[in-house]
Design an enzyme around this catalytic site. Structure first.
Site, PDB file in Angstrom:
ATOM      1  N   HIS A 122     -23.884  12.692  -8.643  1.00 44.22           N
ATOM      2  CA  HIS A 122     -24.205  14.120  -8.540  1.00 44.22           C
ATOM      3  C   HIS A 122     -25.323  14.450  -9.512  1.00 44.22           C
ATOM      4  CE1 HIS A 122     -20.194  15.882  -6.834  1.00 44.22           C
ATOM      5  NE2 HIS A 122     -20.644  14.871  -6.119  1.00 44.22           N
ATOM      6  N   TYR A 159     -23.906  26.730  -6.276  1.00 46.87           N
ATOM      7  CA  TYR A 159     -22.764  25.826  -6.296  1.00 46.87           C
ATOM      8  C   TYR A 159     -23.067  24.590  -7.156  1.00 46.87           C
ATOM      9  CZ  TYR A 159     -19.795  21.982  -5.084  1.00 46.87           C
ATOM     10  OH  TYR A 159     -18.987  20.898  -5.179  1.00 46.87           O
ATOM     11  N   HIS A 216     -21.494  23.380   0.687  1.00 45.42           N
ATOM     12  CA  HIS A 216     -20.185  23.856   0.217  1.00 45.42           C
ATOM     13  C   HIS A 216     -19.692  25.075   0.988  1.00 45.42           C
ATOM     14  CE1 HIS A 216     -16.960  23.649  -2.890  1.00 45.42           C
ATOM     15  NE2 HIS A 216     -17.330  22.395  -2.832  1.00 45.42           N
TER      16      HIS A 216
HETATM   17 MG   LIG Z   1     -18.396  18.507  -1.256  1.00 43.63          MG
END
Ligand SMILES: [Mg+2]
Length: 407
Positions: A122, A159, A216
């Site tokens: 990430h 997000y 998301h």
């Molecule tokens: Mg996800």
């Protein structure tokens, strides 16, 4: 062979891992993960009050029958609390089965289809420049695939992005209590800004890097279709959760307007949540997790169904999954003929490694599965006593006018 006892532990270093340990009359034990992020006490209670008392005396080798007993026997089937609870039992039974056979679980599934399994990291940034630094950090460490999220100008917080620059380990769960923080979402700003930002990441890092992006669940179906079309020049590896998972027809609209690969399923609890999406070939990657989807037994069936329809795996790997779930997924990833990629967030703090010793390795953006019998991960009960349950929450989302929106 009989199950003699089972214990449930809740706690861990900066996480409330729910760990199940099943003991047998032959001295072999098995481990499972029932962690349901920010609702950890519920599967723990379900295990303690309903499942463990029924488990005592069962033959742990009959993992299929035991799975059916808890799934069919509950009457109120499915739902993440129940599936996380009996998913932990199923993982522990596969662990016992492997230890009995003296084989790693991937051998019981059919052996290795590959050596290392590709993972994605990430990358995140308060703004695009900050995100570029974060992507560069992971590329330098050898990652071949990176999920990218960044702050949107004019929007207080997107997000999974940090509030301050340079904090590329964004902590979504807030452990100051169960009352969530509120994030404000603006679809128009996101739709205007994000496609260009993704193009700049592609220009900077070149054609080889696999770029993933997670919406998301924030877009409406028409918006998601337009967004997917707008990001086509970026050549994304996948676009994740473009719309809320409940409305599966929304995926059809996206398909009609774009060939961007779609990844969905991290909140699914059953093969019945994904069979239509797979059979109608509306997705390209299935994102279930071994914990919330009820264990290795049902996830193996999902993987086989997906394989019939060219859908590859991309199992959920958020930090809420303990090293036991990640080990179960490492075995499935080693075996699955239709493996795609594994989400992998850095779990390896010294405290976490000490609590869950294992020989699974992460190197050069790949996971190398352990050859130890069973799941290949242990649990140090003496260290578990150091950790208590700490109430936490993830944010909720509202639009600028206060309307509740999708987290
Ligand atoms: Mg996800």
């Amino acid at each position: 062979m009989k199950i003699t006892d089972a214990k449930v532990f809740v706690g861990g270093p900066k996480k409330n891992y729910v760990t199940l340990k099943i003991m047998t009359d032959q001295g072999i034990y098995g481990l499972g993960d029932a962690t349901l992020n920010n609702r950890e006490t519920l599967p723990a209670q379900y295990l303690q009050d309903y499942l463990v008392p029924n488990l005592i005396g069962m033959d742990p080798r009959n993992s299929e029958d035991i799975w059916q007993y808890f799934y069919r026997g509950a009457y109120f089937r499915r739902g993440p609390i129940a599936t996380a609870a009996f998913g932990a039992i199923d993982m522990a039974l596969w662990d016992i089965k492997g230890k009995l056979a003296n084989l790693p679980v991937y051998q019981l599934l059919g052996g290795k289809s590959r050596e290392g399994a590709m993972v994605y990291a990430h990358a995140t940034g308060a703004d695009l420049e900050d995100l570029m630094d974060s992507v560069a950090f992971y590329v330098e460490q050898g990652y071949k695939a990176v999920r990218v999220q960044c702050g949107i100008p004019g929007m207080p917080k997107g997000y999974a992005v940090p509030e301050a620059k340079g904090d590329n380990l964004n902590h979504i769960t807030d452990y100051t209590g169960i009352r969530p923080k509120v994030e404000v979402w603006d679809t128009d700003r996101y739709m205007r800004y994000m496609p260009g930002a993704l193009e700049r990441i592609r220009e900077r890092f070149g054609p080889e890097l696999k770029i993933l992006h997670d919406v998301h669940h924030r877009l409406l179906p028409r918006e998601a279709a337009a967004f997917a079309r707008a990001v086509e020049p970026v050549d994304l590896y996948w676009l994740e959760d473009p719309t809320p998972a409940e409305d599966q027809d929304a995926l059809r609209l996206i398909r009609q307007h774009s060939t961007v690969p779609i990844a969905i399923g991290e909140v699914f609890n059953s093969i019945y949540d994904c069979n239509r999406l797979i059979e109608q070939e509306l997705i390209d990657f299935i994102r279930v997790a071994v914990t919330y989807a009820g264990g290795i037994t049902p996830v193996r069936r999902i993987v086989d169904l997906a394989g019939l329809h060219h859908v590859r795996t991309g199992f959920h790997g958020a930090p809420s999954h303990s090293p036991i779930c990640m080990a179960a997924q490492a075995h499935l990833n080693a075996w699955a003929p239709n493996f795609g990629v594994q989400e992998y967030l850095v779990l390896g703090t010294p405290e976490c490694d000490a609590l869950f010793p294992s020989e699974h390795r992460m190197e050069n953006g790949m996971v190398w599965v352990s050859d130890a019998p069973g799941l290949g991960v242990d649990f140090d009960e003496s260290k578990a006593a150091r950790y208590d349950y700490v109430p936490g929450s993830h944010p909720v989302v509202r639009l600028e006018d206060g309307t509740m929106w999708n987290y």
